[in-house]
Design an enzyme around this catalytic site. Structure first.
Site, mmCIF file in Angstrom:
data_model
loop_
_atom_site.group_PDB
_atom_site.id
_atom_site.type_symbol
_atom_site.label_atom_id
_atom_site.label_comp_id
_atom_site.label_asym_id
_atom_site.label_seq_id
_atom_site.Cartn_x
_atom_site.Cartn_y
_atom_site.Cartn_z
ATOM 1 N N ARG A 126 0.850 -1.207 0.000
ATOM 2 C CA ARG A 126 0.000 0.000 0.000
ATOM 3 C C ARG A 126 0.877 1.246 0.000
ATOM 4 N NH1 ARG A 126 -1.302 1.781 4.545
ATOM 5 N NH2 ARG A 126 -2.006 -0.139 5.512
ATOM 6 N N TYR A 168 -17.488 14.229 -17.012
ATOM 7 C CA TYR A 168 -17.890 12.845 -16.762
ATOM 8 C C TYR A 168 -18.906 12.817 -15.609
ATOM 9 C CZ TYR A 168 -17.652 8.098 -14.973
ATOM 10 O OH TYR A 168 -17.983 6.866 -14.496
ATOM 11 N N LYS A 188 -8.631 4.447 -19.552
ATOM 12 C CA LYS A 188 -8.970 4.763 -20.937
ATOM 13 C C LYS A 188 -7.744 4.580 -21.843
ATOM 14 C CE LYS A 188 -13.051 5.626 -19.273
ATOM 15 N NZ LYS A 188 -12.955 5.963 -17.878
ATOM 16 N N ASP A 201 -8.545 17.475 -16.242
ATOM 17 C CA ASP A 201 -8.748 16.053 -16.472
ATOM 18 C C ASP A 201 -8.403 15.810 -17.938
ATOM 19 O OD1 ASP A 201 -9.795 13.550 -17.166
ATOM 20 O OD2 ASP A 201 -11.358 13.651 -15.645
HETATM 21 C C1 LIG Z 1 -13.043 12.164 -18.265
HETATM 22 C C2 LIG Z 1 -13.137 11.124 -17.195
HETATM 23 N N1 LIG Z 1 -12.591 11.381 -15.991
HETATM 24 C C3 LIG Z 1 -12.655 10.479 -14.988
HETATM 25 C C4 LIG Z 1 -13.298 9.268 -15.149
HETATM 26 C C5 LIG Z 1 -13.361 8.307 -13.990
HETATM 27 O O1 LIG Z 1 -12.423 7.303 -14.162
HETATM 28 P P1 LIG Z 1 -12.577 5.798 -13.607
HETATM 29 O O2 LIG Z 1 -13.758 5.209 -14.286
HETATM 30 O O3 LIG Z 1 -11.279 5.174 -13.968
HETATM 31 O O4 LIG Z 1 -12.787 5.930 -12.126
HETATM 32 C C6 LIG Z 1 -13.856 8.952 -16.378
HETATM 33 C C7 LIG Z 1 -14.533 7.660 -16.572
HETATM 34 O O5 LIG Z 1 -15.217 7.437 -17.560
HETATM 35 C C8 LIG Z 1 -13.783 9.908 -17.426
HETATM 36 O O6 LIG Z 1 -14.325 9.672 -18.644
#
Ligand SMILES: Cc1ncc(COP(=O)(O)O)c(C=O)c1O
Length: 389
Positions: free
Chosen positions: A54, A107, A205, A180
């Site tokens: 961890r 998101y 992704k 992001d």
């Molecule tokens: C732009 C974006 N940020 C954050 C996330 C969250 O990521 P995770 O699903 O890996 O927790 C996503 C998930 O689809 C996303 O598309």
């Protein structure tokens, strides 16, 4: 001999940073350290600082080093998901009473985390069209914000925000900017160079890239933030498993190749769909008709990403039928894997923002364009549109 990565290009860093052959055996691919704990050579006498996974693991460290090198940032920290990374960044640097200015297209899970977890905890949240610099200026004049939270391109409307302009404005007010960068990936966009303070990723992704791992990361140049994030990461424990870190390490090595192919395929798909009568609107920053195209040309390099959103002239029913009629595009959430995916955001990834200012149109379809043969992809979309009539 160790390589001076500052003198190398992204594709070289992606393959070599943090990836030195194993010192014991010479194995070209560094070993996967599938262990939770480490032998101590006397109480507290640790080998290379490792005591418990961890707190630290060599496979995770190699991924962190590789990602930081690709991003051109000083520090990268990997998490068990993108949302875990976002949660730890915010929880370790905010306190009740602080405010966040959020883009009105993000998101759905990010909005859910902020509005349903952070707001009850006492953090203020305001939502504006972050791609509109005047709206950001107005908000900053009215309130003090700890963070401006930017997705560019945004999910799922593919809006483009001028990171340089927003960061300059934010800094005049003592506000930090988080980008992001999941949709662009570190291949197409480097927000830290544009003035942003921190970058977050859903590495699930493009970075993982094969739809087989869930992960997240924070990249920053700020040591104080890095230390606060690392402390909470260890204290709360949302770390990736060693195997997940290893998969993402492997993903990063081919990231540039994949993202360029995703982008080329997506542009061809967007251009094709834009000419069809069944399609009301194509949202893709690579199209000259996109309102953020000029900014995207300036701040993205090598392509505009693999996600294309479309609004269908036939409304919700046509959109649902279209999403259920493709044969190569798989009906599934997520994006950024080698295989093409199709989804209906209003009912799937963005169902949690229904009834809020982030609600998405119900004739909207989001495509994650994969790296298959582009003629096959276009033929699949054409036959699905025909069936959706
Ligand atoms: C732009 C974006 N940020 C954050 C996330 C969250 O990521 P995770 O699903 O890996 O927790 C996503 C998930 O689809 C996303 O598309």
């Amino acid at each position: 001999m160790t390589i001076d990565f500052t003198a190398t290009q992204l594709a070289t860093r992606a393959i070599h940073a943090g990836q030195e052959p194993d010192a014991t055996t010479g194995a070209v691919v560094p070993p996967l350290y599938l262990t939770s704990t480490y032998k101590q050579d006397g109480v507290g006498n640790l080998r290379k600082g490792y005591d418990y996974t961890r707190s630290g693991n060599p496979t995770r460290d190699s991924f962190d080093t590789q990602l930081a090198a690709i991003e051109g940032g000083r520090y990268a920290l990997a998490f068990s998901s993108g949302l875990a990374a976002i949660d730890v960044l915010l929880r370790s640097t905010l306190k009740p009473g602080d405010r966040i200015l959020l883009g009105d297209d993000v998101y759905g899970g990010t909005y859910r985390l902020l509005s349903k977890v952070f707001v009850p905890w006492g953090v203020g949240l305001d939502v504006v069209d972050i791609s509109n610099v005047d709206a950001v200026k107005e908000a900053l004049a009215a309130n003090d914000y700890a963070y401006i939270w930017v997705e560019t391109p945004s999910n799922p409307m593919l809006r483009i925000t001028d990171v340089e302009a927003v960061s300059a404005l934010a800094h005049e007010h003592g506000t930090k900017v988080v980008v992001d960068n999941t949709f662009a990936s570190p291949v197409l966009q480097h927000p830290l160079e544009l003035g942003a303070d921190h970058v977050v990723y859903s590495t699930t992704k493009y970075i993982g890239g094969h739809s087989d791992v869930v992960g997240g990361a924070i990249v920053t140049n700020d040591e104080e933030t890095r230390d606060a994030v690392a402390f909470l990461q260890n204290s709360a424990g949302a770390v990736p498993a060693p195997f997940d870190s290893w998969l993402q390490t492997r993903g990063l090595k081919t990231l540039e190749l994949r993202v360029k192919r995703h982008s080329a395929n997506a542009l061809a798909v967007a251009e094709h769909l834009a000419g069809l009568p069944e399609v009301e609107k194509v949202l893709y920053p690579g199209l000259e008709s996109h309102p953020g195209h000029d900014i995207a040309v300036r701040q993205m390099h090598g392509g505009f990403g693999g996600v294309v959103s479309v609004q269908l002239a036939g409304g919700r029913d046509a959109a649902l039928k279209f999403a259920e009629s493709t044969e190569i595009f798989t009906l599934a959430e997520s994006l950024g894997g080698v295989e093409s995916l199709i989804e209906h955001p209003a009912a799937m990834t963005h169902a949690s923002v229904a009834g809020t200012t982030l609600q998405v149109p119900d004739n909207l379809i989001r495509l994650s364009v994969g790296i298959e043969n582009v003629d096959d992809l276009i033929a699949d979309l054409d036959q699905a549109l025909e069936r959706a009539k």
